[in-house]
Scaffold this motif. Structure first.
Motif, PDB file in Angstrom:
ATOM      1  N   ARG A 160      71.570 179.061  43.764  1.00 48.67           N
ATOM      2  CA  ARG A 160      70.950 179.497  45.019  1.00 48.67           C
ATOM      3  C   ARG A 160      69.541 178.910  45.168  1.00 48.67           C
ATOM      4  O   ARG A 160      69.155 178.441  46.245  1.00 48.67           O
ATOM      5  N   TYR A 161      68.784 178.914  44.093  1.00 50.72           N
ATOM      6  CA  TYR A 161      67.419 178.373  44.145  1.00 50.72           C
ATOM      7  C   TYR A 161      67.440 176.881  44.468  1.00 50.72           C
ATOM      8  O   TYR A 161      66.658 176.396  45.294  1.00 50.72           O
ATOM      9  N   LEU A 162      68.350 176.155  43.833  1.00 51.97           N
ATOM     10  CA  LEU A 162      68.464 174.731  44.111  1.00 51.97           C
ATOM     11  C   LEU A 162      68.890 174.481  45.555  1.00 51.97           C
ATOM     12  O   LEU A 162      68.376 173.572  46.221  1.00 51.97           O
ATOM     13  N   MET A 163      69.824 175.300  46.066  1.00 55.68           N
ATOM     14  CA  MET A 163      70.325 175.094  47.424  1.00 55.68           C
ATOM     15  C   MET A 163      69.289 175.457  48.473  1.00 55.68           C
ATOM     16  O   MET A 163      69.245 174.847  49.553  1.00 55.68           O
ATOM     17  N   ILE A 164      68.465 176.450  48.215  1.00 53.66           N
ATOM     18  CA  ILE A 164      67.363 176.759  49.130  1.00 53.66           C
ATOM     19  C   ILE A 164      66.429 175.553  49.251  1.00 53.66           C
ATOM     20  O   ILE A 164      65.870 175.274  50.311  1.00 53.66           O
ATOM     21  N   ASN A 165      66.278 174.825  48.140  1.00 52.65           N
ATOM     22  CA  ASN A 165      65.399 173.653  48.108  1.00 52.65           C
ATOM     23  C   ASN A 165      66.198 172.349  48.171  1.00 52.65           C
ATOM     24  O   ASN A 165      65.792 171.337  47.592  1.00 52.65           O
ATOM     25  N   ALA A 166      67.339 172.373  48.849  1.00 51.88           N
ATOM     26  CA  ALA A 166      68.213 171.203  48.908  1.00 51.88           C
ATOM     27  C   ALA A 166      67.465 169.958  49.370  1.00 51.88           C
ATOM     28  O   ALA A 166      66.595 170.022  50.251  1.00 51.88           O
ATOM     29  N   ASP A 167      67.783 168.825  48.725  1.00 55.61           N
ATOM     30  CA  ASP A 167      67.194 167.510  49.021  1.00 55.61           C
ATOM     31  C   ASP A 167      65.723 167.426  48.628  1.00 55.61           C
ATOM     32  O   ASP A 167      65.021 166.500  49.048  1.00 55.61           O
ATOM     33  N   ARG A 168      65.253 168.388  47.840  1.00 59.96           N
ATOM     34  CA  ARG A 168      63.893 168.335  47.305  1.00 59.96           C
ATOM     35  C   ARG A 168      63.949 168.474  45.793  1.00 59.96           C
ATOM     36  O   ARG A 168      64.714 169.273  45.255  1.00 59.96           O
ATOM     37  N   VAL A 169      63.115 167.713  45.106  1.00 60.09           N
ATOM     38  CA  VAL A 169      63.071 167.791  43.654  1.00 60.09           C
ATOM     39  C   VAL A 169      62.377 169.088  43.243  1.00 60.09           C
ATOM     40  O   VAL A 169      61.310 169.426  43.761  1.00 60.09           O
ATOM     41  N   VAL A 170      63.011 169.822  42.328  1.00 58.85           N
ATOM     42  CA  VAL A 170      62.447 171.076  41.821  1.00 58.85           C
ATOM     43  C   VAL A 170      62.157 170.887  40.329  1.00 58.85           C
ATOM     44  O   VAL A 170      63.059 170.522  39.561  1.00 58.85           O
ATOM     45  N   SER A 171      60.937 171.121  39.941  1.00 59.74           N
ATOM     46  CA  SER A 171      60.563 170.929  38.537  1.00 59.74           C
ATOM     47  C   SER A 171      61.200 171.997  37.656  1.00 59.74           C
ATOM     48  O   SER A 171      61.555 173.089  38.114  1.00 59.74           O
ATOM     49  N   ARG A 172      61.330 171.686  36.382  1.00 55.84           N
ATOM     50  CA  ARG A 172      61.842 172.666  35.430  1.00 55.84           C
ATOM     51  C   ARG A 172      60.951 173.902  35.394  1.00 55.84           C
ATOM     52  O   ARG A 172      61.422 175.024  35.227  1.00 55.84           O
ATOM     53  N   PRO A 208      80.648 162.117  42.397  1.00 57.51           N
ATOM     54  CA  PRO A 208      79.358 162.275  41.729  1.00 57.51           C
ATOM     55  C   PRO A 208      78.900 163.732  41.755  1.00 57.51           C
ATOM     56  O   PRO A 208      79.338 164.515  42.589  1.00 57.51           O
ATOM     57  N   SER A 209      78.018 164.071  40.839  1.00 59.53           N
ATOM     58  CA  SER A 209      77.502 165.436  40.770  1.00 59.53           C
ATOM     59  C   SER A 209      76.575 165.716  41.946  1.00 59.53           C
ATOM     60  O   SER A 209      75.776 164.861  42.349  1.00 59.53           O
ATOM     61  N   LEU A 210      76.701 166.912  42.504  1.00 60.06           N
ATOM     62  CA  LEU A 210      75.762 167.324  43.553  1.00 60.06           C
ATOM     63  C   LEU A 210      74.362 167.535  42.983  1.00 60.06           C
ATOM     64  O   LEU A 210      73.367 167.323  43.658  1.00 60.06           O
ATOM     65  N   ILE A 211      74.292 168.011  41.744  1.00 56.34           N
ATOM     66  CA  ILE A 211      72.996 168.278  41.108  1.00 56.34           C
ATOM     67  C   ILE A 211      72.532 167.010  40.406  1.00 56.34           C
ATOM     68  O   ILE A 211      73.152 166.549  39.446  1.00 56.34           O
ATOM     69  N   GLN A 212      71.445 166.447  40.896  1.00 55.02           N
ATOM     70  CA  GLN A 212      70.940 165.177  40.390  1.00 55.02           C
ATOM     71  C   GLN A 212      69.738 165.402  39.474  1.00 55.02           C
ATOM     72  O   GLN A 212      68.880 166.236  39.761  1.00 55.02           O
ATOM     73  N   THR A 213      69.707 164.667  38.394  1.00 54.54           N
ATOM     74  CA  THR A 213      68.578 164.723  37.466  1.00 54.54           C
ATOM     75  C   THR A 213      67.513 163.737  37.907  1.00 54.54           C
ATOM     76  O   THR A 213      67.808 162.566  38.154  1.00 54.54           O
ATOM     77  N   VAL A 214      66.284 164.198  38.031  1.00 58.64           N
ATOM     78  CA  VAL A 214      65.152 163.324  38.322  1.00 58.64           C
ATOM     79  C   VAL A 214      64.343 163.249  37.039  1.00 58.64           C
ATOM     80  O   VAL A 214      63.628 164.195  36.684  1.00 58.64           O
ATOM     81  N   ARG A 215      64.477 162.157  36.338  1.00 62.20           N
ATOM     82  CA  ARG A 215      63.945 162.051  34.984  1.00 62.20           C
ATOM     83  C   ARG A 215      62.454 162.336  34.925  1.00 62.20           C
ATOM     84  O   ARG A 215      61.663 161.830  35.713  1.00 62.20           O
ATOM     85  N   GLY A 216      62.089 163.178  33.966  1.00 61.80           N
ATOM     86  CA  GLY A 216      60.691 163.510  33.744  1.00 61.80           C
ATOM     87  C   GLY A 216      60.155 164.578  34.671  1.00 61.80           C
ATOM     88  O   GLY A 216      59.005 164.998  34.529  1.00 61.80           O
ATOM     89  N   GLY A 218      62.634 167.090  37.037  1.00 65.28           N
ATOM     90  CA  GLY A 218      63.500 168.263  37.132  1.00 65.28           C
ATOM     91  C   GLY A 218      64.819 167.905  37.777  1.00 65.28           C
ATOM     92  O   GLY A 218      65.428 166.889  37.436  1.00 65.28           O
ATOM     93  N   TYR A 219      65.222 168.701  38.773  1.00 63.04           N
ATOM     94  CA  TYR A 219      66.542 168.537  39.378  1.00 63.04           C
ATOM     95  C   TYR A 219      66.466 168.652  40.899  1.00 63.04           C
ATOM     96  O   TYR A 219      65.539 169.252  41.444  1.00 63.04           O
ATOM     97  N   MET A 220      67.490 168.108  41.541  1.00 60.05           N
ATOM     98  CA  MET A 220      67.625 168.210  42.992  1.00 60.05           C
ATOM     99  C   MET A 220      69.100 168.312  43.319  1.00 60.05           C
ATOM    100  O   MET A 220      69.929 167.609  42.726  1.00 60.05           O
ATOM    101  N   ILE A 221      69.450 169.183  44.253  1.00 58.07           N
ATOM    102  CA  ILE A 221      70.829 169.250  44.731  1.00 58.07           C
ATOM    103  C   ILE A 221      70.887 168.575  46.094  1.00 58.07           C
ATOM    104  O   ILE A 221      70.039 168.826  46.973  1.00 58.07           O
ATOM    105  N   SER A 222      71.858 167.689  46.258  1.00 52.90           N
ATOM    106  CA  SER A 222      71.969 166.936  47.503  1.00 52.90           C
ATOM    107  C   SER A 222      73.385 166.434  47.662  1.00 52.90           C
ATOM    108  O   SER A 222      74.062 166.110  46.678  1.00 52.90           O
TER     109      SER A 222
END
Length: 229
Positions: A160-172, A208-216, A218-222
């Motif tokens: 839910r947290y990732l989807m609220i911030n969809a298409d934005r990188v969220v830090s760990r 492909p995975s909806l949840i993408q890793t942004v190295r260094g 966090g993560y983004m769902i898109s």
């Protein structure tokens, strides 16, 4: 999320503005109560971070006016007044939360996240969609392509947290604050572990995975595939 900071201390105001912008928020800074109230009446905000002692119009009076005029915003009162009665006055005046100076920025972020969970505008976020993935906050039902997906409580909150911030990188760090309410990194890689659990449940073997890793970072769902994850 658009945040209005009404703070007459330039050092604190600048610190808040820089820190919140770095976390992905849209921030407007006003130095006194009169200008802050005028800005609120002429623009739309999700949250007001409000100093208690302000020039021209006191923060407590602004808080009361916001509620009387029915602005659909969250209010976090930020002040050096730390007595129990001061806190009671602020909350009775319409503040959603109260944080005393000096404060840790991580705690401020955690308070903002907690307020968003329970505050105005929550209904607008009850049904979230990313591609063919849907999440209903009220029924706690998750589906992809119409097929139900069973999640644990923590997996649901992370998604839910990732989807609220969809298409934005969220830090760990933000995920730790927002989902686990940790103000620190326990060093267990708990975020990475739960992201792996989610991927196993929501992704198909073909795509492909909806949840993408942004190295260094966090993560983004898109729903838009990344060049590399």
């Amino acid at each position: 999320m658009k945040i209005l900071v009404i703070e007459d201390d330039r050092r604190i105001g600048g610190f808040l503005e820089r820190g919140l912008v770095a976390e992905g928020y849209q921030v407007t800074l006003e130095p006194d109560g009169r200008d802050g109230l005028d800005r609120l009446r002429n623009d739309a905000f999700d949250l007001v971070i409000l100093d208690r002692m302000l020039p021209y119009i006191d923060g407590l009076e602004i808080c009361r006016l916001i509620r009387e005029e029915r602005f659909p915003v969250l209010i976090l009162m930020l002040t050096a007044k730390d007595s129990l009665q001061d806190k009671i006055d602020g909350l009775k005046g319409g503040a959603d939360d109260y944080l005393t100076k000096p404060f840790a920025f991580d705690e401020l972020l955690a308070r903002i996240i907690a307020m968003r969970r329970r505050g105005p505008g929550q209904d607008e976020r009850s049904l979230l969609r990313v591609g063919t993935l849907t999440l209903d906050s009220e029924s706690r039902r998750v589906t992809r392509n119409g097929d139900p997906i069973s999640l644990t409580v923590r997996e649901f909150e992370l998604l839910r947290y990732l989807m609220i911030n969809a298409d934005r990188v969220v830090s760990r760090e933000r995920l730790l604050n927002g989902v686990w309410e940790y103000g620190f990194d326990p060093g267990t890689k708990i975020v990475d572990v739960y992201v792996r659990y989610l991927r196993q449940k929501i992704d198909s073997a073909e795509g492909p995975s909806l949840i993408q890793t942004v190295r260094g970072i966090g993560y983004m769902i898109s729903a838009t595939p990344a060049a590399a994850t």
